[in-house]
Design a protein around this motif. Structure first.
Motif, mmCIF file in Angstrom:
data_model
loop_
_atom_site.group_PDB
_atom_site.id
_atom_site.type_symbol
_atom_site.label_atom_id
_atom_site.label_comp_id
_atom_site.label_asym_id
_atom_site.label_seq_id
_atom_site.Cartn_x
_atom_site.Cartn_y
_atom_site.Cartn_z
ATOM 1 N N ALA A 85 24.688 58.569 21.685
ATOM 2 C CA ALA A 85 24.683 57.121 21.452
ATOM 3 C C ALA A 85 24.570 56.390 22.787
ATOM 4 O O ALA A 85 23.787 55.442 22.924
ATOM 5 N N ALA A 86 25.332 56.854 23.765
ATOM 6 C CA ALA A 86 25.352 56.167 25.067
ATOM 7 C C ALA A 86 23.974 56.144 25.725
ATOM 8 O O ALA A 86 23.634 55.195 26.424
ATOM 9 N N ALA A 104 30.539 40.840 30.632
ATOM 10 C CA ALA A 104 29.681 41.931 30.160
ATOM 11 C C ALA A 104 28.717 41.361 29.122
ATOM 12 O O ALA A 104 29.128 40.610 28.236
ATOM 13 N N GLY A 105 27.449 41.676 29.291
ATOM 14 C CA GLY A 105 26.449 41.204 28.331
ATOM 15 C C GLY A 105 25.975 39.785 28.561
ATOM 16 O O GLY A 105 25.126 39.296 27.816
ATOM 17 N N MET A 108 33.755 40.457 34.977
ATOM 18 C CA MET A 108 34.533 41.254 34.027
ATOM 19 C C MET A 108 34.082 42.718 34.096
ATOM 20 O O MET A 108 32.947 43.012 34.452
ATOM 21 N N TYR A 140 24.385 50.726 25.552
ATOM 22 C CA TYR A 140 24.469 51.155 24.165
ATOM 23 C C TYR A 140 25.915 51.296 23.724
ATOM 24 O O TYR A 140 26.772 51.735 24.497
ATOM 25 N N GLY A 191 21.283 56.032 24.045
ATOM 26 C CA GLY A 191 20.400 55.223 23.198
ATOM 27 C C GLY A 191 19.751 55.941 22.042
ATOM 28 O O GLY A 191 18.878 55.382 21.380
ATOM 29 N N SER A 240 28.543 53.315 22.266
ATOM 30 C CA SER A 240 28.764 54.735 21.950
ATOM 31 C C SER A 240 30.142 54.947 21.332
ATOM 32 O O SER A 240 30.344 55.885 20.573
ATOM 33 N N PRO A 260 22.351 52.049 19.343
ATOM 34 C CA PRO A 260 21.410 53.078 19.821
ATOM 35 C C PRO A 260 20.112 53.041 19.025
ATOM 36 O O PRO A 260 20.140 52.820 17.815
ATOM 37 N N ASP A 289 38.225 43.854 36.252
ATOM 38 C CA ASP A 289 38.170 42.411 36.064
ATOM 39 C C ASP A 289 38.556 41.797 37.412
ATOM 40 O O ASP A 289 39.622 42.123 37.959
ATOM 41 N N PRO A 316 27.281 43.174 35.020
ATOM 42 C CA PRO A 316 26.407 43.525 36.141
ATOM 43 C C PRO A 316 26.844 42.814 37.426
ATOM 44 O O PRO A 316 27.240 41.647 37.385
ATOM 45 N N ARG A 342 30.501 50.367 39.931
ATOM 46 C CA ARG A 342 29.949 51.626 39.402
ATOM 47 C C ARG A 342 28.445 51.546 39.576
ATOM 48 O O ARG A 342 27.789 50.647 39.024
ATOM 49 N N GLU A 354 27.903 43.028 25.335
ATOM 50 C CA GLU A 354 26.875 43.798 26.033
ATOM 51 C C GLU A 354 26.360 44.973 25.204
ATOM 52 O O GLU A 354 25.440 45.673 25.629
ATOM 53 N N SER A 382 25.309 56.529 38.170
ATOM 54 C CA SER A 382 26.391 57.380 38.685
ATOM 55 C C SER A 382 26.923 58.332 37.608
ATOM 56 O O SER A 382 27.572 59.318 37.928
ATOM 57 N N ASP A 383 26.659 58.051 36.347
ATOM 58 C CA ASP A 383 27.064 58.998 35.299
ATOM 59 C C ASP A 383 25.924 59.989 35.047
ATOM 60 O O ASP A 383 26.077 61.193 35.265
ATOM 61 N N VAL A 384 24.795 59.503 34.620
ATOM 62 C CA VAL A 384 23.604 60.362 34.493
ATOM 63 C C VAL A 384 22.369 59.599 34.981
ATOM 64 O O VAL A 384 22.310 58.369 34.902
ATOM 65 N N PRO A 396 23.188 51.712 33.323
ATOM 66 C CA PRO A 396 21.807 51.296 33.586
ATOM 67 C C PRO A 396 21.694 50.274 34.714
ATOM 68 O O PRO A 396 20.580 49.947 35.119
ATOM 69 N N PHE A 397 22.823 49.777 35.208
ATOM 70 C CA PHE A 397 22.800 48.785 36.294
ATOM 71 C C PHE A 397 24.137 48.880 37.021
ATOM 72 O O PHE A 397 25.133 49.337 36.455
#
Lengths: 438, 438
Positions: free
Chosen positions: B191-192, B89-90, B106, A228, B194, A230, A218, B61, B110, B163, A214, B167-169, B54-55
């Motif tokens: 980085a997180a 994931a991904g 996992m 991304y 982007g 990180s 960045p 798991d 999403p 999550r 996933e 919920s983080d930013v 982002p989602f």
């Protein structure tokens, strides 16, 4: 069948750290050029080969004289001496100062034979025939200053303004002992005693790779279900901060063969490998899959074990050694905050152990909890909460919640609050343990 | 005639520092790749472009389920659901979870449409038909895990182990404000969200050159009257320590033309120039000679002034700017301890000002003097003595004497004791100011 196998024993944070530190040994020392040794640990006792300063020299710009010639000198009745030449720092061939003579001498220049002391230029007329001098004119512009006469206005005692040979260090003195960390002042001392190279433990080369299909670099576009990468950025920076040479390998996709091949590739430049992600109980936990399936301890993953730790965040962790050189590998969880906390607890001490440092751990202090409401912590787990520490007030305030995904809060924290395993509630005003992130 | 000119006014340490800091401005910002921005100061407010996560995604798991399907489930009476596939994931293309169905999911993957919560694998049989699972088998080795049936042993509430998006930013949140120093956690956050590059003030390029015809490179043989060059090594290391990119130019001989040419050569890679030696009143004080003789402020040395400072060690100092870009230059005295103390007092704050840091100075504390006998200090001068600071005892102990050539003592000190201008004696047990060298 592994899906139904009994739950593995939960491991404490301390047991895991002990395991890591028992397996990680200081790197073999190498001889490095002095500037390259900055921040490294010295492995030899360095003794002084030649005394410092290596010869009696002047601590002032002035005139090298014989004591008897300036006895009783005053501004009204100056001693008038014949200037026989200049003695500059580094000048070759020293003139001998005879009775009634003076050599003009510069700071750091060797005391010439015959001379017993130095009179600062400010205590003379500087050879100008005028009043008290404040300075000498540059020899290139005014070569006549090295000749003629000088009027000395004050007497001096023997050895006045002379730095004696060996007054800083003597040959054979211990300059620095093995174990010293080489900062600027230590590098200065080593240079001063003539050491061009020095035997130290090198900075460990730490390869950081993140795993996860996933993950996107960045700066690129996010597709559906993607996030991304990180971790590789944060942990490579943290490794560099800890003193390592960090190599960031981008994100590796969740495929066991790809991961194994990548790790094998990287072994050549790794003293320590750090992976993130793929260590839990999922069906695509590639680090666990790739590294727990190898029987031969000399193959990648041969010696890597996976555990559940009694901590939050950071429960799933792997540690062991891989490859023919048994390179240590720490497999951290993939969540950014979990991996960061895990780095602080396990990887940073490992890096410092590889460097040969004695002091492996972040400083810990006690502080008073400042919070609106009590903190809750799961029973049986050591919890690490992000916080800001106020040294003056001796207090710590949590930033963000307990969720392990609050990477934004982490970026505003400078400390971790440590809540012990047997504590489930921490009231505001309580005394708590704080790990300072420096 | 300069040798007879009136003595220049003595300048205080604070006046000189003020002068330096008034002339040194933060470097123009540049856009840097994230890893290259470590340790730099951010010049932009960075806002979050997309919510994190982002989602909606799974924090465990397990199995993505509909609430109604697992209501009342227990180990004795499990809810039996049809597994419709894996959501890793991904992974692209999400299955829709209908009534009576579950998707194996996992951590980080999403939440698929239809699903309302995640049941951790440990609350199920893991699709094995046995007891409670502890893990999933790797999908590559056991692809059947993505099909068949799963027995769920416990109910979950809506959104359990999910999550939530943002919920983080949230998009538009301030991630980091201008002025933030980018450490590992800040780089992780950037980085997180982007950011592949970031706008920061670059590390200043500091060129360090020592002057003196008596100087020999460490590792070579000393001739008569020669000493080893240590200043360029110590100060380049100290500049690096302060955050700069340091270029060490070896020792330059005491010849004004050579020095001028060397400085002109180096200007191209210098944001700040530091010289040592040649700043006092001697006839061979080349820095003073080379840099005070230029009338045009755009020429090297055009704006460099030389002063006597009311301090010990470190009395003679030069400061100004040189060359077409008016590059700041600090001319420090040549004695190793004097130059090191001068670096700490004037150059380090200048480097940090160039970086755009707010906190320019070393921490200062008060401590109790531990010493066998009173310390004496010259009237009218601020004295800086080398010492070791004991934080626990709140005490400081001098190392070596007051002589400015005690480079060995400096290498064993971690603090400078500051004795004010109007103090001539400091008794043991007195409260003194201490500058921590960190």
């Amino acid at each position: 069948m592994s899906a139904a196998s009994p739950a593995p024993a939960i491991r404490s944070v301390d047991e895991h750290l002990e395991d890591v530190l028992a397996a990680v040994h200081p790197l073999d020392p190498i001889e490095l050029q002095l500037p390259d040794a900055q921040g490294c640990v010295l492995v030899e006792d360095v003794t002084v080969p030649v005394a410092l300063p290596p010869f009696d020299n002047s601590s002032m710009d002035g005139y090298a004289v014989r004591i008897a010639d300036v006895t009783g000198a005053s501004e009204e009745f100056p001693a008038v001496l014949t200037v026989i030449g200049d003695v500059a720092a580094g000048s070759e061939g020293l003139p001998t100062v005879g009775p009634g003579e003076a050599a003009r001498i510069m700071t750091g220049a060797p005391l010439p034979p015959g001379a017993e002391a130095v009179v600062p230029v400010e205590w003379t007329d500087g050879g100008t025939g005028g009043g008290a001098a404040t300075t000498m004119r540059a020899a290139s512009a005014a070569p006549e200053g090295a000749t003629g006469e000088v009027r000395v206005h004050r007497p001096v005692e023997a050895r006045a303004h002379v730095r004696a040979r060996g007054s800083d260090v003597q040959a054979g003195d211990l300059a620095l002992e093995a174990g010293t960390v080489l900062g600027p002042a230590q590098i200065g001392l080593l240079a001063a005693i003539g050491r061009g190279t020095v035997r130290v433990r090198p900075r460990p080369r730490v390869v950081v790779l993140s795993t996860g299909s996933e993950l996107v670099q960045p700066g690129e576009e996010l597709g559906p279900g993607q996030i991304y990468d990180s971790n590789s950025f944060a942990l490579a920076a943290a490794a560099r901060d800890a003193g390592a040479i960090a190599y960031r390998v981008g994100a590796v996709t969740d495929d066991a063969d790809t991961l194994r091949a990548t790790i094998e590739d990287q072994l050549v430049r790794a003293d320590l490998l750090v992976t993130t992600g793929g260590v839990s109980v999922g069906a695509y936990d590639v680090v666990k899959e790739a590294l727990s399936s190898v029987g031969d301890a000399d193959e990648p993953g041969g010696g890597v074990e996976f555990h559940k730790l009694a901590m939050q965040p950071g429960k799933p962790q792997g540690f062991g050694s891989i490859g023919p050189d048994h390179t240590p590998l720490l497999a951290l969880p993939g969540n950014p905050v979990s991996s960061y906390v895990s780095f602080e607890l396990f990887v940073r001490p490992a890096i410092r152990a590889l460097m040969g440092l004695k002091d492996l751990h972040r400083p810990r202090v006690r502080a008073v909890l400042t919070a609106d409401k009590p903190l809750s912590s799961p029973a049986g787990k050591r919890q690490f909460l992000r916080g800001t520490y106020d040294a003056e007030a001796g207090s710590v305030t949590p930033v963000g919640g307990a969720g392990s995904h609050l990477i934004a809060a982490l970026a505003h924290a400078d400390a971790l609050l440590v809540v012990p395993e047997d504590t489930t509630v921490v009231e505001p005003g309580s005394d708590v343990e704080v790990m300072l992130l420096g």
